[in-house]
Design a protein around this motif. Structure first.
Motif, mmCIF file in Angstrom:
data_model
loop_
_atom_site.group_PDB
_atom_site.id
_atom_site.type_symbol
_atom_site.label_atom_id
_atom_site.label_comp_id
_atom_site.label_asym_id
_atom_site.label_seq_id
_atom_site.Cartn_x
_atom_site.Cartn_y
_atom_site.Cartn_z
ATOM 1 N N ALA A 76 0.826 -1.213 0.000
ATOM 2 C CA ALA A 76 0.000 0.000 0.000
ATOM 3 C C ALA A 76 0.859 1.261 0.000
ATOM 4 C CB ALA A 76 -0.932 0.000 1.207
ATOM 5 N N GLU A 77 2.199 1.057 -0.027
ATOM 6 C CA GLU A 77 3.172 2.152 -0.013
ATOM 7 C C GLU A 77 3.053 3.017 1.246
ATOM 8 O OE1 GLU A 77 2.858 4.272 -3.670
ATOM 9 O OE2 GLU A 77 3.631 2.613 -4.878
ATOM 10 N N GLU A 78 2.610 2.379 2.342
ATOM 11 C CA GLU A 78 2.555 3.053 3.634
ATOM 12 C C GLU A 78 3.810 2.756 4.447
ATOM 13 O OE1 GLU A 78 -0.977 1.703 5.506
ATOM 14 O OE2 GLU A 78 -2.324 2.486 3.956
ATOM 15 N N LEU A 79 4.604 1.796 3.985
ATOM 16 C CA LEU A 79 5.822 1.390 4.676
ATOM 17 C C LEU A 79 6.843 0.987 3.619
ATOM 18 C CD1 LEU A 79 7.267 0.600 7.399
ATOM 19 C CD2 LEU A 79 6.295 -1.684 7.059
ATOM 20 N N SER A 80 8.057 1.486 3.747
ATOM 21 C CA SER A 80 9.093 1.113 2.785
ATOM 22 C C SER A 80 9.684 -0.242 3.146
ATOM 23 C CB SER A 80 10.206 2.169 2.764
ATOM 24 O OG SER A 80 10.921 2.154 3.996
#
Length: 374
Positions: A76-80
């Motif tokens: 979700a591109e909330e965490l790398s």
């Protein structure tokens, strides 16, 4: 992988390519990590190279110990990925420290040549937070991940389903049908609650959440079903007949539907102990459902002939058949693939059977969160 490149795969082929089990693949779908499309002709899942690549990525991340919630955040591109690896490295350091303590304890036991009777002498600091957390995880895994035999699976589903249906019947007995019909928004809200439960159950893999949804849904379902039946009664209502008589019939119909479904479920459950194919055969499920609904409809036609008529009887029979067959069909589906099931799946299946909306969505093949997003 190369020989299948460019082709759509079924779930069995995906198992061979990825090394993941069918249960794991379905779990990752329920968690929204992969979203395969469906064949319009047979409604089977279709896995393309995109889904295969994603499953391979998820497998590697899980091998590294990255949790499902963190993997979801990564996609979700909330965490790398970098941040996730740093968190995992910190966890590994903590695990290494705990493993070193465990190794020291084991070495001490070996040097002292202890036997089982002396195991209580092991100096495990159980009060420490790390050991408490480890024990909690192990106990949870032991309960949830335990593979069930077919008989154990059916016992789990049968007991939870029976409990849920009994709660629903008690709710019908104590609720005021007139009050719900006067304040229709209560019934509509109950329908919304049931749909919300369906969405939450598809998103969560926590067995406690599913147990809560099962019993809360058993209370909300009769209220929602009463609202739906209110619309049906308007279709068959004769303006020259008393509303009170129709409400009484509605009350008896809902109770009768629950009693019938519970009795048929118990019949299939007991029958499976004598002949295991009883809960594996869709034909048996359909036949039992049709006979049961025929008896129920016949009884209502005789008792309420003046209110129902032939058209009303057919409408009630169709609704009862859809409900009964879909509920029992969910149970039958679980038996067709029981080897991939554990206690979590048993609770999840019982929850789907108790929630009328979940059973119908499941029968249509669209019971998971990915299909709400599409």
């Amino acid at each position: 992988m190369r020989e299948k490149r460019g082709y759509n795969m079924n779930i069995k082929e995906v198992e061979k390519v990825t090394g993941l089990t069918k249960a794991n693949i379905r779990f990752y779908e329920e968690e929204g990590l992969v979203c395969p499309k469906r064949n319009e002709q047979n409604n089977y899942r279709i896995y393309t190279e995109v889904e295969i690549k994603r499953l391979q990525e998820v497998k590697k991340l899980r091998l590294l110990g990255i949790s499902i919630p963190e993997i979801q955040k990564i996609y979700a591109e909330e965490l790398s990925l970098q941040k996730a690896m740093e968190r995992r490295l910190k966890e590994i350091r903590e695990e290494e420290r705990l493993l070193q303590e465990t190794r020291a304890i084991c070495q001490k036991a070996i040097r002292a040549n202890w036997n089982l009777n002396e195991i209580d002498q092991l100096e495990i600091k159980e009060s420490k937070e790390e050991w408490q957390e480890r024990l909690r995880k192990l106990m949870t895994e032991d309960l949830v991940q335990t593979k069930l035999t077919r008989n154990e699976l059916n016992n789990t589903i049968g007991l939870l389903f029976s409990a849920g249906m009994l709660i629903s019947m008690l709710t019908v007995y104590f609720m005021n049908v007139t009050w719900i019909k006067e304040y229709m928004y209560i019934g509509v809200a109950a329908i919304g609650v049931e749909v919300a439960f369906l969405i939450i159950s598809a998103m969560s893999s926590d067995i406690k959440v599913h147990m809560g949804i099962l019993f809360a849904g058993a209370i909300a379902q009769p209220v929602a079903l009463t609202a739906v039946m209110g619309f049906v009664m308007e279709l068959i209502h004769d303006s020259q007949k008393s509303h009170t008589a129709y409400m009484k019939m509605e009350y008896h119909y809902i109770i009768g539907l629950y009693v019938l479904t519970l009795l048929l479920g118990i019949l299939l459950w007991l029958g499976s102990k004598v002949w295991k194919m009883v809960l594996q055969s869709l034909a048996v499920t359909l036949l039992i459902g049709i006979i049961g609904v025929g008896v129920l409809t016949g009884g209502f036609y005789v008792s309420y002939r003046g209110l129902l008529g032939m058209q009303g009887s057919l409408i009630l029979a169709a609704g009862a058949l859809v409900y009964v067959v879909t509920v029992l069909g969910v149970w039958q589906h679980a038996n067709s693939d029981w080897k991939a099931y554990n206690r979590y799946h048993g609770v999840y299946t019982a929850g789907q059977m108790v929630n009328v909306f979940a059973t119908i969505m499941s029968a249509a093949g669209y019971n998971s969160w990915r299909n709400w997003r599409r």
